[in-house]
Design a protein around this motif. Structure first.
Motif, PDB file in Angstrom:
ATOM      1  N   TYR A  66      22.426  -3.597  16.735  1.00 51.35           N
ATOM      2  CA  TYR A  66      23.321  -3.184  17.810  1.00 51.35           C
ATOM      3  C   TYR A  66      23.646  -1.722  17.517  1.00 51.35           C
ATOM      4  O   TYR A  66      24.304  -1.404  16.537  1.00 51.35           O
ATOM      5  N   THR A  70      19.654   0.484  21.250  1.00 52.42           N
ATOM      6  CA  THR A  70      19.527  -0.818  21.913  1.00 52.42           C
ATOM      7  C   THR A  70      20.721  -1.172  22.793  1.00 52.42           C
ATOM      8  O   THR A  70      20.729  -2.239  23.395  1.00 52.42           O
ATOM      9  N   THR A  71      21.692  -0.291  22.883  1.00 51.19           N
ATOM     10  CA  THR A  71      22.909  -0.595  23.641  1.00 51.19           C
ATOM     11  C   THR A  71      22.812  -0.067  25.069  1.00 51.19           C
ATOM     12  O   THR A  71      22.416   1.074  25.294  1.00 51.19           O
ATOM     13  N   ASN A  72      23.207  -0.897  26.017  1.00 48.48           N
ATOM     14  CA  ASN A  72      23.189  -0.504  27.425  1.00 48.48           C
ATOM     15  C   ASN A  72      24.535   0.109  27.833  1.00 48.48           C
ATOM     16  O   ASN A  72      25.470   0.139  27.025  1.00 48.48           O
ATOM     17  N   SER A  76      26.637  -3.630  25.499  1.00 46.85           N
ATOM     18  CA  SER A  76      25.999  -4.800  24.899  1.00 46.85           C
ATOM     19  C   SER A  76      24.528  -4.450  24.670  1.00 46.85           C
ATOM     20  O   SER A  76      24.060  -3.405  25.119  1.00 46.85           O
ATOM     21  N   THR A  77      23.812  -5.317  23.985  1.00 52.96           N
ATOM     22  CA  THR A  77      22.408  -5.052  23.702  1.00 52.96           C
ATOM     23  C   THR A  77      21.580  -5.252  24.960  1.00 52.96           C
ATOM     24  O   THR A  77      21.750  -6.241  25.674  1.00 52.96           O
ATOM     25  N   TYR A  78      20.689  -4.304  25.242  1.00 52.40           N
ATOM     26  CA  TYR A  78      19.772  -4.423  26.374  1.00 52.40           C
ATOM     27  C   TYR A  78      19.037  -5.754  26.299  1.00 52.40           C
ATOM     28  O   TYR A  78      18.592  -6.165  25.230  1.00 52.40           O
ATOM     29  N   ALA A  80      16.134  -6.236  27.277  1.00 51.96           N
ATOM     30  CA  ALA A  80      14.752  -5.934  26.885  1.00 51.96           C
ATOM     31  C   ALA A  80      14.626  -5.888  25.359  1.00 51.96           C
ATOM     32  O   ALA A  80      13.626  -6.350  24.800  1.00 51.96           O
TER      33      ALA A  80
END
Length: 180
Positions: A66, A70-72, A76-78, A80
């Motif tokens: 995290y 990888t964070t959107n 939160s984590t994408y 994808a």
């Protein structure tokens, strides 16, 4: 890899054919070797920071961090990135199975199901424990010459053990024919 698996005389995926699989498992288990494998074969896994934490013939654990990669925008984590880690947890077992096979076998994802149970706001570890079923499917396709399909499930959990996501990948295995 678990050395006990090769001692079973009834196991069609054993002995000298196991060497490439052992080499792959060792490569994925060592951080620098894993990064080299990712750079050559799965560059997005390297960029996302995926890590193979455990791997043997029966199970595989892959983590996705995290962090900024990888964070959107919703903190939160994408999905994808979660999907990549989930696929790798099943795909590493599929690669082990095909590399252990006494004859060449092709592998392909033919289906995907996913459910997201909770917002991923910490590193997530995906665990697939369907190695036996994957190895059995490869053995079946080699024995019959017909394609074999297996549904491999993987569960992503936060560090506190809460389930974040659940994926099911349907893998198809087919015996490769010799090129003329």
């Amino acid at each position: 890899m678990d050395g006990g698996d090769r001692s079973d005389p009834g196991d069609p995926l054993r002995a000298s054919a196991a060497w490439p699989a052992e080499k792959l498992a060792a490569r994925l288990s060592r951080p620098w070797a894993m990064r080299g494998f990712f750079l050559a074969r799965l560059p997005l896994a390297l960029v996302a920071g995926l890590r193979v934490r455990e791997i043997d013939r029966r199970h595989c654990v892959v983590t996705v961090p995290y962090g900024w990669r990888t964070t959107n925008p919703f903190r939160s984590t994408y999905f994808a990135a979660l999907s990549m880690a989930a696929e790798l947890s099943t795909g590493a077992l599929a690669m082990l199975a095909t590399r252990s096979a006494p004859a060449p076998a092709a592998l392909l994802i033919v289906g995907l199901e996913a459910s997201f149970e909770k917002k991923a706001v910490a590193p997530t570890a995906f665990t697939c424990e369907d190695g036996d079923a994957i190895f059995a499917a490869v053995a079946a396709t080699l024995a019959t010459g017909e394609p074999a399909v297996v549904r491999a499930e993987t569960t992503g959990r936060a560090p506190d053990g809460v389930e974040v996501a659940r994926f099911a990948f349907t893998w198809s295995f087919k015996r490769r024919t010799a090129r003329a």
